[in-house]
Write an enzyme that holds these catalytic residues in place. Structure first.
Site, PDB file in Angstrom:
ATOM      1  N   TYR A 142      46.157  60.192  -5.683  1.00  0.00           N
ATOM      2  CA  TYR A 142      45.343  61.197  -4.779  1.00  0.00           C
ATOM      3  C   TYR A 142      43.874  60.686  -4.047  1.00  0.00           C
ATOM      4  O   TYR A 142      43.482  61.265  -3.230  1.00  0.00           O
ATOM      5  CB  TYR A 142      44.639  62.435  -5.791  1.00  0.00           C
ATOM      6  N   LYS A 189      55.985  55.711 -15.276  1.00  0.00           N
ATOM      7  CA  LYS A 189      57.447  55.544 -14.613  1.00  0.00           C
ATOM      8  C   LYS A 189      57.725  53.938 -14.550  1.00  0.00           C
ATOM      9  O   LYS A 189      57.728  53.485 -13.134  1.00  0.00           O
ATOM     10  CB  LYS A 189      57.557  56.300 -13.474  1.00  0.00           C
ATOM     11  N   ASP A 221      59.845  61.466 -16.070  1.00  0.00           N
ATOM     12  CA  ASP A 221      60.915  62.547 -16.105  1.00  0.00           C
ATOM     13  C   ASP A 221      61.436  62.864 -17.510  1.00  0.00           C
ATOM     14  O   ASP A 221      61.575  64.167 -17.723  1.00  0.00           O
ATOM     15  CB  ASP A 221      62.116  62.028 -15.234  1.00  0.00           C
ATOM     16  N   ASP A 245      48.338  65.724 -13.879  1.00  0.00           N
ATOM     17  CA  ASP A 245      48.121  67.139 -12.954  1.00  0.00           C
ATOM     18  C   ASP A 245      49.577  67.967 -13.322  1.00  0.00           C
ATOM     19  O   ASP A 245      49.245  69.021 -13.484  1.00  0.00           O
ATOM     20  CB  ASP A 245      48.219  66.844 -11.398  1.00  0.00           C
ATOM     21  N   ASP A 249      49.867  71.261 -16.473  1.00  0.00           N
ATOM     22  CA  ASP A 249      50.134  72.280 -16.340  1.00  0.00           C
ATOM     23  C   ASP A 249      51.399  72.976 -16.913  1.00  0.00           C
ATOM     24  O   ASP A 249      51.682  74.036 -17.398  1.00  0.00           O
ATOM     25  CB  ASP A 249      50.345  72.777 -14.667  1.00  0.00           C
TER      26      ASP A 249
END
Ligand code: NAD
Length: 355
Positions: A142, A189, A221, A245, A249
């Protein structure tokens, strides 16, 4: 202990819920012999109305001069037409970056009494869920270099992390785990990303300073599947900015009750900003029906992480559990029951149980 707390009630239900959290904090101070002073700060829509900007320099300075910040929520339809760089939400970004908050803590708890609110099957959550997502907040993709190729047919966002950025948040995760079930899962990852391999190397090195905490690793994943298949596997889930992020959620959703979820944003010292994860709920503002529990639990996190007052934090969390166990509910979590209590009464029931 003396605590100087900056209060940012903000917009919508913000003032209603921050008021209740303050009553609970005052009760804790009275019972445990602490002293708290508050400084109220304008941010969000209320600041746009008064000062034409979502966050003034003075407001940021006042927040920085405090020991910790307790925030309600900002925004609402009244300010939907203002230009992007002046939107109420910019106040949050201004506070987070202006205060140097790099570590975001998002607990997700399923209380047995509210298990039916969870979208997960009872068999999956029968033993309860109590996990903490620790998300890196100021680095990664980001904030990396981004751009387009000259012909406009390609774009890139660069993900970059340094050992220092990873170590400091890893320490926060291990410290948090020590106050919990002493289990950190690093989510990455590492089979594909070089940054993830640096995270693994660095976090495993930091783990040597915390021999009492178990560290394991999971690909992102797989983690997104395990969160809905076996959420009780997780105690502290440590991850970089973008994965955090998304996963924070997802973790919130499995609890099914947005009015109950707290959060903290921390930096290296004890300073932190604490806020519910929900928004300003303009549809129910000023009606004494908002659920104050997310904000009250955010205040408990403040006592734990900014003031190291673990006993006092637990007293608040136990009071909330006891309120729920006694069937006391605000409208959002009351189901079909018509016997919901208001925001203020819910606050009173919580503080009555702090002894
Ligand atoms: P929201 O979280 O405000 O509301 C979503 C739904 O949940 C609404 O039906 C609301 O009534 C309900 N709800 C939320 N908190 C509740 C509580 N404590 N008790 C009972 N019910 C509750 O999200 P939204 O409607 O998408 O956004 C409303 C405004 O809030 C927007 O202006 C948005 O930009 C802003 N917002 C602010 C923050 C923040 O300040 N951190 C976060 C998200 C959204």
């Amino acid at each position: 202990m003396e605590m100087h707390i900056a209060l940012v009630p903000g917009d919508g239900i913000g003032p209603d819920i921050v008021r209740e959290a303050v009553r609970v904090l005052d009760r804790v101070a009275e019972v445990y012999g602490h002293s708290i002073t508050y400084k109220e700060i304008d941010a969000g829509g209320v600041s746009i109305d008064k000062h034409n900007v979502p966050l003034t320099e003075e407001a940021l300075a006042a927040a920085a001069a405090s020991d910790a910040v307790l925030l309600g929520a900002v925004g609402g339809p009244k300010w939907d037409h203002v230009p992007g760089n002046l939107r109420p939400e910019k106040a949050l970004l201004g506070l987070r970056s202006g205060l140097g908050l790099f570590c975001n803590l998002r607990p997700a708890v399923i209380y047995p009494e509210l298990a039916s609110a969870s979208p997960l099957k009872p068999s999956v959550i029968s033993d309860g869920v109590d996990l903490l997502v620790v998300r890196e907040l100021t680095g990664g993709i980001y904030f990396g270099e981004k751009g387009r190729s000259d012909d406009g047919n390609a774009a890139y966002d660069i993900m970059r992390y340094s050992v220092d950025e990873i170590s400091r948040i890893a320490r926060k995760a291990f410290e948090a785990a020590r106050l919990r079930r002493k289990h950190v899962t690093l989510v990455d990852k590492a089979n594909v990303l070089e940054t993830s391999r640096l995270w693994r190397e660095t976090v495993s090195r930091v783990a040597e300073e915390y021999p009492d905490v178990t560290l394991d690793y999971m690909y992102v994943d797989n983690a997104s599947m395990q969160l809905v298949r076996d959420p009780k596997h997780f105690d502290v889930l440590l991850t970089e900015n973008m994965f955090g992020d998304i996963l924070s959620d997802e973790a919130s959703m499995i609890t099914g009750s947005i009015g109950m979820l707290a959060s903290a944003s921390l930096r290296d010292d004890s300073f932190g900003m604490y806020e519910p994860i929900h928004g300003s709920a303009p549809d129910i503002a000023g009606q004494d029906i908002a659920n104050p529990i997310a904000t009250v639990l955010s205040a408990a996190m403040m006592l734990r992480y900014s003031f190291s007052l673990e006993k006092e934090a637990r007293a608040i969390e136990d009071a909330v559990s006891s309120v729920l166990a006694d069937g006391i509910r605000t409208k959002d979590i009351a189901g079909d029951s018509s016997a919901a209590v208001g925001t203020h009464e819910c606050g009173s029931e919580i503080l009555r149980r702090i002894k």
